[in-house]
Design a protein around this motif. Structure first.
Motif, PDB file in Angstrom:
ATOM      1  N   THR A 162       0.816  -1.212   0.000  1.00 53.16           N
ATOM      2  CA  THR A 162       0.000   0.000   0.000  1.00 53.16           C
ATOM      3  C   THR A 162       0.857   1.273   0.000  1.00 53.16           C
ATOM      4  O   THR A 162       0.404   2.328  -0.436  1.00 53.16           O
ATOM      5  CB  THR A 162      -0.972   0.015   1.191  1.00 53.16           C
ATOM      6  N   LEU A 174      -6.184  -0.147   2.038  1.00 51.83           N
ATOM      7  CA  LEU A 174      -5.659  -1.409   2.563  1.00 51.83           C
ATOM      8  C   LEU A 174      -6.649  -2.499   2.210  1.00 51.83           C
ATOM      9  O   LEU A 174      -7.871  -2.287   2.294  1.00 51.83           O
ATOM     10  CB  LEU A 174      -5.460  -1.350   4.072  1.00 51.83           C
ATOM     11  N   SER A 178      -5.289  -8.098   4.533  1.00 44.06           N
ATOM     12  CA  SER A 178      -4.224  -7.550   5.376  1.00 44.06           C
ATOM     13  C   SER A 178      -4.791  -6.941   6.644  1.00 44.06           C
ATOM     14  O   SER A 178      -4.204  -7.062   7.728  1.00 44.06           O
ATOM     15  CB  SER A 178      -3.427  -6.501   4.598  1.00 44.06           C
ATOM     16  N   ALA A 179      -5.945  -6.280   6.529  1.00 46.42           N
ATOM     17  CA  ALA A 179      -6.586  -5.713   7.714  1.00 46.42           C
ATOM     18  C   ALA A 179      -6.961  -6.796   8.711  1.00 46.42           C
ATOM     19  O   ALA A 179      -6.976  -6.555   9.928  1.00 46.42           O
ATOM     20  CB  ALA A 179      -7.825  -4.922   7.309  1.00 46.42           C
ATOM     21  N   THR A 240      -1.984  -7.319  -1.996  1.00 47.61           N
ATOM     22  CA  THR A 240      -2.142  -7.994  -0.712  1.00 47.61           C
ATOM     23  C   THR A 240      -0.800  -8.505  -0.205  1.00 47.61           C
ATOM     24  O   THR A 240       0.256  -8.189  -0.760  1.00 47.61           O
ATOM     25  CB  THR A 240      -3.150  -9.151  -0.837  1.00 47.61           C
TER      26      THR A 240
END
Length: 495
Positions: A162, A174, A178-179, A240
């Motif tokens: 990102t 994002l 990943s979050a 990602t």
């Protein structure tokens, strides 16, 4: 977009970055790689300089790929090691080196504190996972407490992919997957941030807009084009974390399929039909909308072979592999725990340490090398067993990564785990999956597109089942039997 357009995919790894130039049918036009340094300033601290590693490698690889392009670039995507944490100022400039994924264990106190504060059951219920050394929320709290002068200036939260998206497009995004690794900040059930817990660990931090990996994050700005040579206005995918892009690169995208990535660490990614919360694994929102992953990773696997190679004088891997191949299964009585960098899943113990049991004065380096390969296989079996216990066993396994070359490691893995492994004809890596995502945002592919071709399948040797089943039982016993000692010795390590 023209059918003769080209796609660029670039992945930032722990020790190198790789880029590919690909046609919309998956044909490889060119590849590039750049080695870089991972900083280890203190025990348990692992970092990347975002300018010298991520951005330098990106621009250098793009320049080299553009020189080999025979058509227009129509889409770009990046991936990288993760989850990582790069705090940046109001201009998007890095404020410190990026803190890396679960191999960086600096926030272990914050992990314990937040687990006690919220309760592990509640964290798992809301986040799908327990707090671990991976958890970005704990690392934000570490930064708040230990480097407040940095945190006060922080206006952006980037990961490797990102950060590149922002430099190219100016967009602050994002991906949901990943979050999912930002415990306790994100809820897979709600597909959104958890406001009160975000404020607890990162008060006042502006959070990125959440998207899926194959969505258009933005388009290359005039400034992005000037700095990279890429065409202005072409789409950039969100991207990602590397392991999950690598899964896409070999066609692992449907429920029941599992990708096993052999690298400096081992990562297993199982596609599931639903979210499967589990305290010892990573229950994640998927790369595509309405998909999910149940995943896990060892902290060290290929890194163990590098360690042994270096301490025996830099012997070629081919020599060590040949010597290990001549050693009988069970390594003539050696049994190792691969926790040289702590361990991520399923034990989640940053203070775990490596153990090699059964050494004698006649132990050879070939036996040691095989024992370390077997240790990573036992660790992977432990991980896959935990997935099965969660009710999410895989039906098909595709193996990828540099460790699949040479044969002995993959055969040990199949023998120990009792699984078949499909090996792709071209194990190009996460950058190839990035190119596939770039094709999707360019309108030249969709979620059903699969570029993978399987070359052959590694099957378990039934003659080795009994010894590996026996040793796996002892492997499971060895950690609890030595855990207290490991933790004590961890505390004696300088720093």
């Amino acid at each position: 977009m023209a059918d003769n357009g080209l796609l660029i995919g670039i992945d930032f790894g722990t020790g190198s970055s790789k880029g590919v130039l690909v046609r919309p049918n998956g044909e490889m036009v060119a590849q590039e790689a750049r080695e870089h340094r991972t900083s280890n300033p203190r025990p348990g601290f692992f970092e990347h300089d975002a300018e010298d590693v991520w951005w330098h490698d990106f621009t250098s690889i793009v320049e080299a790929l553009l020189a080999k392009a025979d058509g227009p670039i129509v889409g770009v995507c990046t991936s990288g090691i993760g989850p990582c944490q790069l705090p940046a100022d109001a201009d998007g400039q890095p404020l410190r080196p990026a803190i890396l994924y679960g191999v960086d264990t600096r926030a272990y106190k914050e992990v314990a504190e937040l687990t006690e504060k919220y309760g592990d059951d509640e964290v798992v219920r809301r986040c799908g996972n327990s707090l671990t050394a991976q958890s970005q929320g704990a690392k934000w709290l570490w930064l708040v407490r230990n480097q407040p002068w940095i945190y006060e200036k922080t206006r952006y939260f980037f990961m490797s992919h990102t950060f590149t998206v922002f430099r190219l497009t100016g967009e602050y995004v994002l991906d949901h997957l990943s979050a999912s690794m930002c415990e306790p900040m994100y809820s897979p059930a709600a597909r959104d941030w958890i406001p009160e817990w975000c404020e607890d660990v990162a008060p006042g931090l502006p959070l990125p807009r959440l998207m899926y990996s194959n969505q258009v994050a933005g388009h290359i700005t005039p400034e992005g084009a000037r700095r990279t040579g890429l065409p202005e206005g072409i789409p950039v995918a969100v991207g990602t974390i590397d392991a999950f892009s690598e899964a896409l690169s070999v066609g692992v995208k449907d429920p029941g399929q599992i990708m096993l990535m052999y690298g400096s660490t081992i990562v297993a990614d199982l596609i599931t039909e639903r979210a499967v919360p589990h305290p010892a694994l990573w229950s994640l929102t998927g790369t595509y909308e309405n998909t999910f992953s149940l995943a896990g990773g060892l902290s060290a696997s290929g890194a163990l072979t590098t360690w042994l190679r270096d301490i025996v004088g830099g012997v070629e891997y081919a020599v060590l592999t040949e010597e290990a191949e001549e050693v009988a299964p069970g390594s003539n009585g050696l049994l190792a725990l691969p926790y040289f960098a702590g361990e991520r899943t399923p034990i989640s113990d940053p203070h775990a340490r490596g153990v090699i049991a059964g050494l004698t004065l006649s132990t050879t380096r070939g036996e040691l090398y095989r024992a370390l390969l077997e240790a990573t296989a036992f660790g992977t079996r432990h991980l896959l067993q935990s997935m099965a216990e969660a009710g999410a066993a895989g039906k098909r396994c595709v193996a990828v990564g540099g460790g699949t070359k040479g044969g002995v490691w993959t055969q040990i893995m199949s023998d120990v785990c009792g699984i078949e492994q499909d090996l792709p004809k071209y194990a190009i890596g996460a950058a190839y999956g990035d190119a596939l995502l770039a094709a999707q945002v360019a309108g030249l592919a969709d979620e059903s597109t699969n570029w993978a071709q399987i070359a052959h399948t590694v099957r378990p040797n039934p003659d080795n089942k009994q010894i590996y089943d026996d040793l796996f039982g002892h492997y499971l016993d060895l950690y609890p039997a030595t855990k207290d000692l490991q933790h004590h010795l961890s505390g004696l390590h300088p720093g």
